[in-house]
Design a protein around this motif. Sequence first.
Motif, short mmCIF file in Angstrom:
data_model
loop_
_atom_site.label_atom_id
_atom_site.label_comp_id
_atom_site.label_asym_id
_atom_site.label_seq_id
_atom_site.Cartn_x
_atom_site.Cartn_y
_atom_site.Cartn_z
N GLY A 130 -3.03 4.01 -6.97
CA GLY A 130 -2.54 5.12 -6.13
C GLY A 130 -2.29 4.69 -4.71
O GLY A 130 -1.98 5.50 -3.84
N ILE A 131 -2.45 3.39 -4.45
CA ILE A 131 -2.30 2.85 -3.11
C ILE A 131 -1.06 1.97 -3.07
O ILE A 131 -0.86 1.14 -3.95
CB ILE A 131 -3.56 2.05 -2.72
CG1 ILE A 131 -4.72 3.03 -2.55
CG2 ILE A 131 -3.33 1.24 -1.44
CD1 ILE A 131 -6.06 2.38 -2.54
N GLU A 132 -0.23 2.19 -2.05
CA GLU A 132 0.98 1.40 -1.91
C GLU A 132 0.90 0.61 -0.61
O GLU A 132 0.61 1.16 0.45
CB GLU A 132 2.20 2.31 -1.90
CG GLU A 132 3.48 1.52 -1.80
CD GLU A 132 4.72 2.38 -2.05
OE1 GLU A 132 4.69 3.25 -2.95
OE2 GLU A 132 5.71 2.16 -1.34
N VAL A 133 1.10 -0.70 -0.71
CA VAL A 133 1.08 -1.56 0.47
C VAL A 133 2.48 -2.10 0.67
O VAL A 133 3.01 -2.80 -0.19
CB VAL A 133 0.09 -2.74 0.28
CG1 VAL A 133 -0.01 -3.56 1.56
CG2 VAL A 133 -1.29 -2.23 -0.14
N ASP A 134 3.11 -1.74 1.79
CA ASP A 134 4.45 -2.23 2.12
C ASP A 134 4.27 -3.45 3.03
O ASP A 134 3.89 -3.31 4.19
CB ASP A 134 5.23 -1.12 2.81
CG ASP A 134 6.66 -1.54 3.16
OD1 ASP A 134 6.89 -2.75 3.39
OD2 ASP A 134 7.52 -0.66 3.20
N LEU A 135 4.52 -4.63 2.46
CA LEU A 135 4.21 -5.87 3.19
C LEU A 135 5.24 -6.17 4.28
O LEU A 135 4.97 -6.96 5.17
CB LEU A 135 4.11 -7.05 2.23
CG LEU A 135 2.93 -6.98 1.26
CD1 LEU A 135 3.03 -8.08 0.23
CD2 LEU A 135 1.61 -7.08 2.00
N VAL A 136 6.42 -5.57 4.21
CA VAL A 136 7.41 -5.79 5.27
C VAL A 136 7.04 -4.96 6.49
O VAL A 136 6.92 -5.46 7.60
CB VAL A 136 8.83 -5.42 4.78
CG1 VAL A 136 9.81 -5.55 5.92
CG2 VAL A 136 9.23 -6.34 3.65
N ARG A 137 6.86 -3.67 6.27
CA ARG A 137 6.53 -2.80 7.42
C ARG A 137 5.05 -2.81 7.74
O ARG A 137 4.63 -2.23 8.72
CB ARG A 137 6.99 -1.38 7.13
CG ARG A 137 8.50 -1.33 7.05
CD ARG A 137 9.03 0.07 6.87
NE ARG A 137 10.48 0.00 6.82
CZ ARG A 137 11.17 -0.43 5.77
NH1 ARG A 137 10.54 -0.78 4.67
NH2 ARG A 137 12.48 -0.49 5.79
N ARG A 138 4.24 -3.49 6.89
CA ARG A 138 2.80 -3.56 7.07
C ARG A 138 2.23 -2.15 7.14
O ARG A 138 1.46 -1.82 8.02
CB ARG A 138 2.44 -4.35 8.35
CG ARG A 138 3.15 -5.68 8.47
CD ARG A 138 2.55 -6.80 7.71
NE ARG A 138 1.18 -7.11 8.07
CZ ARG A 138 0.40 -7.88 7.32
NH1 ARG A 138 0.84 -8.38 6.19
NH2 ARG A 138 -0.82 -8.14 7.70
N GLN A 139 2.66 -1.30 6.18
CA GLN A 139 2.19 0.07 6.14
C GLN A 139 1.52 0.34 4.79
O GLN A 139 1.94 -0.21 3.78
CB GLN A 139 3.35 1.06 6.33
CG GLN A 139 3.83 1.10 7.77
CD GLN A 139 5.17 1.81 7.90
OE1 GLN A 139 5.78 2.23 6.91
NE2 GLN A 139 5.62 1.93 9.13
N VAL A 140 0.50 1.20 4.85
CA VAL A 140 -0.23 1.53 3.63
C VAL A 140 -0.21 3.04 3.44
O VAL A 140 -0.39 3.79 4.41
CB VAL A 140 -1.69 1.03 3.74
CG1 VAL A 140 -2.53 1.54 2.58
CG2 VAL A 140 -1.72 -0.50 3.79
N THR A 141 0.03 3.47 2.22
CA THR A 141 -0.10 4.90 1.93
C THR A 141 -1.02 5.07 0.72
O THR A 141 -1.09 4.21 -0.16
CB THR A 141 1.27 5.55 1.60
OG1 THR A 141 1.90 4.80 0.56
CG2 THR A 141 2.18 5.56 2.81
N ARG A 142 -1.76 6.17 0.72
CA ARG A 142 -2.55 6.52 -0.46
C ARG A 142 -2.11 7.90 -0.90
O ARG A 142 -2.21 8.86 -0.12
CB ARG A 142 -4.04 6.54 -0.13
CG ARG A 142 -4.84 6.88 -1.38
CD ARG A 142 -6.32 6.76 -1.19
NE ARG A 142 -6.97 6.74 -2.50
CZ ARG A 142 -8.26 6.88 -2.70
NH1 ARG A 142 -9.07 7.02 -1.67
NH2 ARG A 142 -8.76 6.86 -3.91
N ASP A 143 -1.62 8.01 -2.11
CA ASP A 143 -1.08 9.26 -2.64
C ASP A 143 -0.11 9.88 -1.63
O ASP A 143 -0.16 11.08 -1.35
CB ASP A 143 -2.22 10.22 -2.97
CG ASP A 143 -3.17 9.62 -4.01
OD1 ASP A 143 -2.67 8.90 -4.90
OD2 ASP A 143 -4.40 9.84 -3.92
N GLY A 144 0.73 9.03 -1.03
CA GLY A 144 1.76 9.50 -0.12
C GLY A 144 1.31 9.71 1.32
O GLY A 144 2.12 9.93 2.20
#
Length: 220
Positions: A130-144
């Motif tokens: 349920g966790i998304e790690v965007d390695l380009v923008r260095r951003q993390v979201t959990r359930d949006g």
Amino acid sequence: MRILVVEDEPGIADFLTRGLEAEGYEVEATVDGAAGEEMALSGRYDLLLLDLMLPGRSGLDIVEAVRGAGIATPVILLTARGEVADRVKGLDAGATDYVTKPFAFEELAARVRAALRVALPGDARVVGGGIEVDLVRRQVTRDGRSVPLSGREIDLLALLARNAGVVVTREQALRAVWGYEHDPGTNALGVYIGYLRRKLGEPDPIETVRSVGYRLRANG
Ligand code: CA
């Protein structure tokens, strides 16, 4: 592995080039920020080593341009003591790590190895539990929901997310995120797992596997 060094102090640029070449990397160096930015935007490098204060374009400008162009290449900033605000801006802009001058080459080399291990060529987005790690923008979201994390926290979480449902051993995490070849017996890993738990919130997405390591729950 090809590394770009953008550093306007010729002595330091030379020291870095010789040291990194001795470690087996291919190194290209420039003393000019604008030239460095153009080279960085070519996307031909596996890692960028950027001084913060440069003629032409600053290291921060270059990080912003590279991330703005969707290039996920790891970036290590070289900063002077006292440039705290700039370091924070650099990490927020998407730098992977920073090293404060004066530095020991061994420390820099360890940071370079760690940054290269954490990098995933061609795979800019890691999803797990349920966790998304965007390695380009260095951003993390959990359930949006956006979760602000530091660079090292993101690296650790990306490692866990790539291995969701599988135990990441203490040794693997120390090597991949901190560049340690041997367990130095520090509690850094436990401390960072604590930071991640606090910031990611409930339910706790990270399982402790006693005396082995940690596992991100696959369906957390
Ligand atoms: Ca400089």
